[in-house]
Design an enzyme around this catalytic site. Structure first.
Site, short mmCIF file in Angstrom:
data_model
loop_
_atom_site.label_atom_id
_atom_site.label_comp_id
_atom_site.label_asym_id
_atom_site.label_seq_id
_atom_site.Cartn_x
_atom_site.Cartn_y
_atom_site.Cartn_z
N LYS A 122 0.82 -1.22 0.00
CA LYS A 122 0.00 0.00 0.00
C LYS A 122 0.85 1.27 0.00
O LYS A 122 0.36 2.34 -0.31
CB LYS A 122 -0.93 0.01 1.22
CG LYS A 122 -2.10 -0.94 1.11
CD LYS A 122 -3.05 -0.84 2.29
CE LYS A 122 -2.57 -1.60 3.51
NZ LYS A 122 -2.44 -3.05 3.35
N HIS B 100 3.04 -5.06 11.78
CA HIS B 100 2.84 -3.84 10.99
C HIS B 100 3.53 -2.66 11.67
O HIS B 100 3.38 -2.46 12.87
CB HIS B 100 1.35 -3.52 10.87
CG HIS B 100 0.53 -4.65 10.30
ND1 HIS B 100 -0.01 -4.61 9.04
CD2 HIS B 100 0.19 -5.85 10.81
CE1 HIS B 100 -0.65 -5.74 8.80
NE2 HIS B 100 -0.55 -6.51 9.87
N TYR C 185 -5.43 -9.22 14.31
CA TYR C 185 -6.12 -10.47 14.58
C TYR C 185 -7.57 -10.26 14.19
O TYR C 185 -8.20 -9.36 14.72
CB TYR C 185 -6.01 -10.90 16.03
CG TYR C 185 -6.50 -12.32 16.21
CD1 TYR C 185 -5.72 -13.38 15.77
CD2 TYR C 185 -7.76 -12.59 16.75
CE1 TYR C 185 -6.16 -14.68 15.88
CE2 TYR C 185 -8.21 -13.90 16.86
CZ TYR C 185 -7.40 -14.94 16.43
OH TYR C 185 -7.85 -16.23 16.52
N SER D 232 -4.39 -11.21 7.74
CA SER D 232 -4.88 -11.57 6.41
C SER D 232 -4.14 -12.78 5.85
O SER D 232 -4.58 -13.38 4.89
CB SER D 232 -4.86 -10.38 5.46
OG SER D 232 -3.61 -9.77 5.47
N TYR D 233 -3.02 -13.15 6.45
CA TYR D 233 -2.35 -14.43 6.11
C TYR D 233 -1.71 -14.99 7.36
O TYR D 233 -1.27 -14.24 8.23
CB TYR D 233 -1.33 -14.27 4.97
CG TYR D 233 -0.35 -13.14 5.15
CD1 TYR D 233 -0.70 -11.83 4.83
CD2 TYR D 233 0.94 -13.37 5.65
CE1 TYR D 233 0.19 -10.79 5.02
CE2 TYR D 233 1.83 -12.33 5.84
CZ TYR D 233 1.45 -11.04 5.52
OH TYR D 233 2.33 -10.01 5.71
N LEU E 278 3.28 -15.31 10.89
CA LEU E 278 3.37 -14.16 11.80
C LEU E 278 4.08 -12.96 11.16
O LEU E 278 5.17 -13.08 10.61
CB LEU E 278 4.11 -14.53 13.09
CG LEU E 278 3.91 -13.46 14.19
CD1 LEU E 278 2.51 -13.52 14.78
CD2 LEU E 278 4.96 -13.59 15.28
N HIS E 279 3.44 -11.80 11.24
CA HIS E 279 4.02 -10.57 10.73
C HIS E 279 3.54 -9.40 11.57
O HIS E 279 2.50 -9.47 12.23
CB HIS E 279 3.64 -10.36 9.25
CG HIS E 279 2.18 -10.36 8.98
ND1 HIS E 279 1.40 -11.51 8.94
CD2 HIS E 279 1.31 -9.34 8.74
CE1 HIS E 279 0.15 -11.20 8.67
NE2 HIS E 279 0.06 -9.88 8.56
#
Lengths: 326, 326
Positions: free
Chosen positions: B196, B268, B258, B261-262, B265-266
């Site tokens: 984005k 932001h 939570y 979207s996948y 673990l990530h």
């Protein structure tokens, strides 16, 4: 009218700006004939970007036009469905990245399909410039000890007035706006629409529950002894909104702010999907989480480190800076 | 790898779409030589606008490219301060309205100063099309038991592909986009800009840290044993952003989603003040809070009731409805 003199003055300044442009162009014929196509902005000198939004694609700029202060607001226009076909065939496309089925491009559109809405305030006063000036925010980390030594003394010294809240609770003001009331002095509250909500549609529903109990300043004051109060607000607030606005609990975001904007406990009810100001994770705390945390740890909010944004001009931020905490 | 066949297939379809364009242009020479300038979209046929936002100036379109489903996302780019001077002198301006000191115009900018960010998903599956279709959301309440009995079986059955994540971790794709890497297999991660973000300004900074460790699906899988991993991402992620983008930690919002979207673990990293999609309290969890909660309660996220929004067409929502939980 008192300020009827303002108009010719503005007009005169516009003409002056146009003459300046015409002189620079070495020719003044065009200026008089097609004023609607005259690029008055070619003479605009930017002094400072007052604010901008990458999300909304706008920018607010302070600068000079014909030696006078001016504010220019630029905002890109929404992408219109009825221009898509022309946009796809008439544009230039530059590949940036490709990974498997995903690729990104930069698209150069024909100018007439991709206009920028432009607002000019000219001449602008000091007040206009301040109005559009964005205040930066900083995330502050507040331990339980910081609250006692920095935040609480600041709140007490400021003694922010909550008279207007008391007026509501005592029906001295806004009595006709109250949507629901539980009059119990310990667990009771009044529910009323937030000022930001015009009540014309539920898409941006925004109500506030204000506790009858006084002296609970914020999340930081809550312990397990307040669970009956919090559960009562959660339960009866949701019921009242279902009854009056036909929105079930699964369409609601129910939360507290920390820091709150006034230090008398209140709970926000907004529609899920409406991005209400202040519903971000950095300031909002879901009431359901608050209840759970207090159930498993009665002193959760007294001991926990809390994070919140403060604007650059907030007095509390200065206190944190003085304490070397930023 | 099981789906290694996906790549040549995508490439073949792109070539097919380009050949179709070349044929229509009555000449194919350009297609092979300058693929980065090829307007693949001139062959795109719009079927339906999936969603759009007048506020954010974006549009999500489902259509066909070489007889295959494709999703095209257009979003106007933020207005950059460093292009203002050129924008003011090089644009055409059309007066719309003048009232005293206020006037509004439509501005036609030089195309290279006013690009549209374009993302193409091609070929797109039913799931992609659904993903971008505007949908109402519902807040779901998930206890620890619900996670085990409803959510986890659903995630496992769907076996959402994270091949593109593995491509990044293995440098098979987007290697040049990586901003920082800690290669440690247990606590390491790669940091790269989110799709984005166009990286032209820090106002809407958005980076993602993806763990090298595989098999941690989400917040629900985290226990105190993951504290070194989480602290490492928090610390080194902030340092890398300070170094590269000159943004200190006090200007960052660092959080997990939570549901994510996948299910790899990530974390932001977005700029405080930028209202990034998904930064609302109903979906975001501050990494600093996650760390604190795990420090005081190692199984916090295994046992806690979590709340999150699900879109009307989400298969998981159906499961919750079937279980009578909505």
């Amino acid at each position: 009218m008192a300020d009827s003199a303002a108009k010719p003055d503005t007009e005169e300044l516009y003409q002056k700006a146009k003459r300046a442009k015409a002189d620079n162009d070495n020719g003044g014929g065009e200026a008089g004939e097609e004023p609607e196509c005259e690029n008055i902005l070619s003479e605009f000198k930017t002094s400072k970007v007052l604010s901008d939004s990458a999300r909304e694609k706008n920018i607010f700029i302070h600068g000079k036009l014909a030696d006078q202060d001016a504010v220019v607001i630029l905002e890109k226009t929404p992408i219109r469905e009825d221009t898509l076909a022309e946009l796809f065939t008439g544009s230039k496309l530059k590949l940036e990245m490709r990974n498997d089925i995903y690729s990104t491009y930069r698209l150069q559109a024909p100018p007439q399909l991709n206009e920028i809405k432009t607002t000019v305030v000219f001449p602008a006063t000091e007040k206009h410039i301040k109005k559009y000036q964005r205040q930066e925010s900083f995330l502050v980390e507040e331990t339980g000890v910081d609250y006692q030594s920095i935040t609480l003394p600041y709140i007490q010294k400021q003694s922010f007035s909550v008279q207007w809240v008391h007026n509501i609770l005592e029906k001295k003001a806004e009595a006709d706006r109250i949507v629901f009331e539980d009059p119990d002095p310990t667990v009771g509250f009044v529910l009323l629409p937030d000022f930001k909500w015009d009540q014309k549609q539920v898409d941006d529903l925004y109500l506030i529950a204000i506790t009858h109990q006084r002296g609970i300043r914020s999340l930081r004051d809550l312990t397990s002894e307040h669970l009956p109060l919090l559960q009562n607000i959660f339960q009866k607030g949701k019921e009242a909104i279902l009854q009056r606005h036909k929105l079930p609990a699964s369409k609601l975001r129910v939360y507290l702010h920390y820091q709150p904007s006034y230090y008398h406990l209140h709970v926000h009810f907004t529609k899920l999907g409406y991005e209400a100001p202040g519903c971000g994770v950095e300031r909002a705390h879901l009431l359901a989480d608050v209840i759970q945390n207090l159930q498993s740890h009665p002193e959760y909010y007294k001991t926990r480190t809390l994070y919140f944004p403060l604007r650059a001009d907030d007095g509390l931020l200065s206190k944190y800076k003085e304490a070397g905490r930023l």
